[in-house]
Design a protein around this motif. Structure first.
Motif, PDB file in Angstrom:
ATOM      1  N   VAL A  72       0.837  -1.210   0.000  1.00 41.71           N
ATOM      2  CA  VAL A  72       0.000   0.000   0.000  1.00 41.71           C
ATOM      3  C   VAL A  72       0.865   1.251   0.000  1.00 41.71           C
ATOM      4  O   VAL A  72       0.576   2.216  -0.713  1.00 41.71           O
ATOM      5  N   ALA A  73       1.952   1.224   0.768  1.00 44.53           N
ATOM      6  CA  ALA A  73       2.852   2.379   0.804  1.00 44.53           C
ATOM      7  C   ALA A  73       3.487   2.637  -0.557  1.00 44.53           C
ATOM      8  O   ALA A  73       3.606   3.788  -0.990  1.00 44.53           O
ATOM      9  N   ILE A  74       3.873   1.577  -1.255  1.00 42.06           N
ATOM     10  CA  ILE A  74       4.455   1.752  -2.595  1.00 42.06           C
ATOM     11  C   ILE A  74       3.455   2.416  -3.530  1.00 42.06           C
ATOM     12  O   ILE A  74       3.800   3.342  -4.270  1.00 42.06           O
ATOM     13  N   TRP A  75       2.204   1.985  -3.507  1.00 44.16           N
ATOM     14  CA  TRP A  75       1.205   2.561  -4.403  1.00 44.16           C
ATOM     15  C   TRP A  75       0.861   3.995  -4.026  1.00 44.16           C
ATOM     16  O   TRP A  75       0.703   4.857  -4.894  1.00 44.16           O
ATOM     17  N   LEU A  76       0.745   4.291  -2.740  1.00 44.34           N
ATOM     18  CA  LEU A  76       0.443   5.670  -2.346  1.00 44.34           C
ATOM     19  C   LEU A  76       1.587   6.617  -2.700  1.00 44.34           C
ATOM     20  O   LEU A  76       1.348   7.732  -3.171  1.00 44.34           O
ATOM     21  N   ILE A  77       2.812   6.177  -2.504  1.00 48.89           N
ATOM     22  CA  ILE A  77       3.953   7.017  -2.873  1.00 48.89           C
ATOM     23  C   ILE A  77       4.029   7.175  -4.392  1.00 48.89           C
ATOM     24  O   ILE A  77       4.328   8.260  -4.901  1.00 48.89           O
ATOM     25  N   GLY A  78       3.718   6.114  -5.149  1.00 52.07           N
ATOM     26  CA  GLY A  78       3.696   6.217  -6.613  1.00 52.07           C
ATOM     27  C   GLY A  78       2.656   7.202  -7.112  1.00 52.07           C
ATOM     28  O   GLY A  78       2.920   8.017  -8.004  1.00 52.07           O
ATOM     29  N   ILE A  79       1.460   7.153  -6.519  1.00 50.98           N
ATOM     30  CA  ILE A  79       0.402   8.101  -6.900  1.00 50.98           C
ATOM     31  C   ILE A  79       0.818   9.517  -6.536  1.00 50.98           C
ATOM     32  O   ILE A  79       0.639  10.461  -7.319  1.00 50.98           O
ATOM     33  N   ASN A  80       1.400   9.666  -5.363  1.00 50.31           N
ATOM     34  CA  ASN A  80       1.827  10.993  -4.933  1.00 50.31           C
ATOM     35  C   ASN A  80       2.920  11.551  -5.835  1.00 50.31           C
ATOM     36  O   ASN A  80       2.906  12.724  -6.185  1.00 50.31           O
ATOM     37  N   MET A  81       3.876  10.714  -6.228  1.00 48.81           N
ATOM     38  CA  MET A  81       4.943  11.190  -7.107  1.00 48.81           C
ATOM     39  C   MET A  81       4.406  11.578  -8.479  1.00 48.81           C
ATOM     40  O   MET A  81       4.875  12.529  -9.092  1.00 48.81           O
ATOM     41  N   TRP A  82       3.391  10.847  -8.966  1.00 52.55           N
ATOM     42  CA  TRP A  82       2.830  11.218 -10.254  1.00 52.55           C
ATOM     43  C   TRP A  82       2.134  12.567 -10.172  1.00 52.55           C
ATOM     44  O   TRP A  82       2.260  13.404 -11.058  1.00 52.55           O
ATOM     45  N   TYR A  83       1.408  12.821  -9.095  1.00 53.79           N
ATOM     46  CA  TYR A  83       0.730  14.104  -8.960  1.00 53.79           C
ATOM     47  C   TYR A  83       1.698  15.253  -8.739  1.00 53.79           C
ATOM     48  O   TYR A  83       1.360  16.397  -8.983  1.00 53.79           O
ATOM     49  N   GLN A  84       2.895  14.964  -8.252  1.00 50.94           N
ATOM     50  CA  GLN A  84       3.862  16.029  -8.042  1.00 50.94           C
ATOM     51  C   GLN A  84       4.521  16.455  -9.344  1.00 50.94           C
ATOM     52  O   GLN A  84       5.227  17.455  -9.368  1.00 50.94           O
ATOM     53  N   GLN A  85       4.321  15.708 -10.397  1.00 53.51           N
ATOM     54  CA  GLN A  85       4.957  16.023 -11.673  1.00 53.51           C
ATOM     55  C   GLN A  85       4.162  17.094 -12.411  1.00 53.51           C
ATOM     56  O   GLN A  85       2.949  17.075 -12.444  1.00 53.51           O
ATOM     57  N   ASP A  86       4.844  18.015 -12.990  1.00 49.33           N
ATOM     58  CA  ASP A  86       4.258  18.917 -13.979  1.00 49.33           C
ATOM     59  C   ASP A  86       5.339  19.197 -15.017  1.00 49.33           C
ATOM     60  O   ASP A  86       6.414  18.623 -14.984  1.00 49.33           O
ATOM     61  N   SER A  87       5.051  20.049 -15.959  1.00 47.90           N
ATOM     62  CA  SER A  87       6.000  20.238 -17.054  1.00 47.90           C
ATOM     63  C   SER A  87       7.280  20.936 -16.612  1.00 47.90           C
ATOM     64  O   SER A  87       8.281  20.873 -17.305  1.00 47.90           O
ATOM     65  N   VAL A  88       7.275  21.611 -15.475  1.00 41.57           N
ATOM     66  CA  VAL A  88       8.448  22.340 -15.028  1.00 41.57           C
ATOM     67  C   VAL A  88       9.265  21.526 -14.033  1.00 41.57           C
ATOM     68  O   VAL A  88      10.479  21.506 -14.074  1.00 41.57           O
ATOM     69  N   THR A  89       8.608  20.824 -13.115  1.00 40.64           N
ATOM     70  CA  THR A  89       9.295  20.146 -12.015  1.00 40.64           C
ATOM     71  C   THR A  89       9.405  18.659 -12.298  1.00 40.64           C
ATOM     72  O   THR A  89       8.431  18.016 -12.635  1.00 40.64           O
ATOM     73  N   ASP A  90      10.587  18.116 -12.161  1.00 34.85           N
ATOM     74  CA  ASP A  90      10.802  16.677 -12.266  1.00 34.85           C
ATOM     75  C   ASP A  90      11.440  16.198 -10.971  1.00 34.85           C
ATOM     76  O   ASP A  90      12.541  16.615 -10.633  1.00 34.85           O
ATOM     77  N   VAL A  91      10.742  15.319 -10.267  1.00 37.88           N
ATOM     78  CA  VAL A  91      11.327  14.720  -9.072  1.00 37.88           C
ATOM     79  C   VAL A  91      12.316  13.668  -9.551  1.00 37.88           C
ATOM     80  O   VAL A  91      12.002  12.853 -10.405  1.00 37.88           O
ATOM     81  N   GLN A  92      13.519  13.678  -9.034  1.00 36.91           N
ATOM     82  CA  GLN A  92      14.528  12.740  -9.489  1.00 36.91           C
ATOM     83  C   GLN A  92      14.665  11.607  -8.489  1.00 36.91           C
ATOM     84  O   GLN A  92      15.040  11.818  -7.340  1.00 36.91           O
ATOM     85  N   LEU A  93      14.324  10.388  -8.934  1.00 34.82           N
ATOM     86  CA  LEU A  93      14.476   9.219  -8.086  1.00 34.82           C
ATOM     87  C   LEU A  93      15.947   8.869  -7.938  1.00 34.82           C
ATOM     88  O   LEU A  93      16.432   8.599  -6.854  1.00 34.82           O
ATOM     89  N   VAL A  94      16.653   8.857  -9.034  1.00 28.33           N
ATOM     90  CA  VAL A  94      18.092   8.621  -9.056  1.00 28.33           C
ATOM     91  C   VAL A  94      18.687   9.878  -9.679  1.00 28.33           C
ATOM     92  O   VAL A  94      18.179  10.355 -10.694  1.00 28.33           O
TER      93      VAL A  94
END
Length: 160
Positions: free
Chosen positions: A88-110
């Motif tokens: 459940v934690a993996i899926w919630l974090i995945g959904i959250n990371m997708w919503y944090q994306q926009d055309s300007v900001t890229d969250v870098q996993l690595v």
């Protein structure tokens, strides 16, 4: 008298509850702020999940709630509950990371790789992590059993 201390179970439960309460408090605070300003519900929900650097910069409300659920699952000291709380934690974090994306900001996993900004590549990353966890079900179950057994046994040097 000096051998008394808090167990892992109590510490994990306290951390989990604090993270969930903090995440829910932040979501409620953002919702009240945006509803008072006259925004609609969908804008308010998107702001709760929020972009990086928005109203909730430490990584999003769902990340706090996901980590809190994972720690609560670990504190139950049941192997299957701990495993499914990790899923459940993996899926919630995945959904959250997708919503944090926009055309300007890229969250870098690595550091050299920026995560994708569209829905499907981001959800495929989450799906792959979830499937790898499913394939490694038996090793994770053995690890959780070992962890729970080790955390319940007293240390030899402190027995008295």
């Amino acid at each position: 008298m000096l051998n008394k201390s808090l167990s892992y179970k109590i510490l994990l439960r306290m951390i989990g509850l604090l993270l969930i309460v903090y995440g829910l408090y932040t979501a409620l605070r953002i919702a009240i702020l945006f509803m008072q300003s006259g925004d609609n519900v969908s804008t308010t929900l998107l702001e709760i999940i929020g972009p990086v650097g928005g109203s909730f910069s430490p990584g999003g409300v769902l990340t706090c709630i996901a980590l809190g659920l994972f720690f609560l699952g670990l504190s139950s000291m049941h192997v299957r509950i701990a495993y499914w709380s990790l899923q459940v934690a993996i899926w919630l974090i995945g959904i959250n990371m997708w919503y944090q994306q926009d055309s300007v900001t890229d969250v870098q996993l690595v550091p050299p790789l920026a995560t994708p900004t569209t829905f499907w590549p981001q959800m495929v990353i989450t799906l792959i992590c979830s499937l790898v966890l499913l394939v490694l079900y038996i090793p994770f179950i053995h690890f959780f059993r070992w962890f729970f057994k080790a955390s319940n046994e007293p240390l030899d040097g402190l027995a008295g």
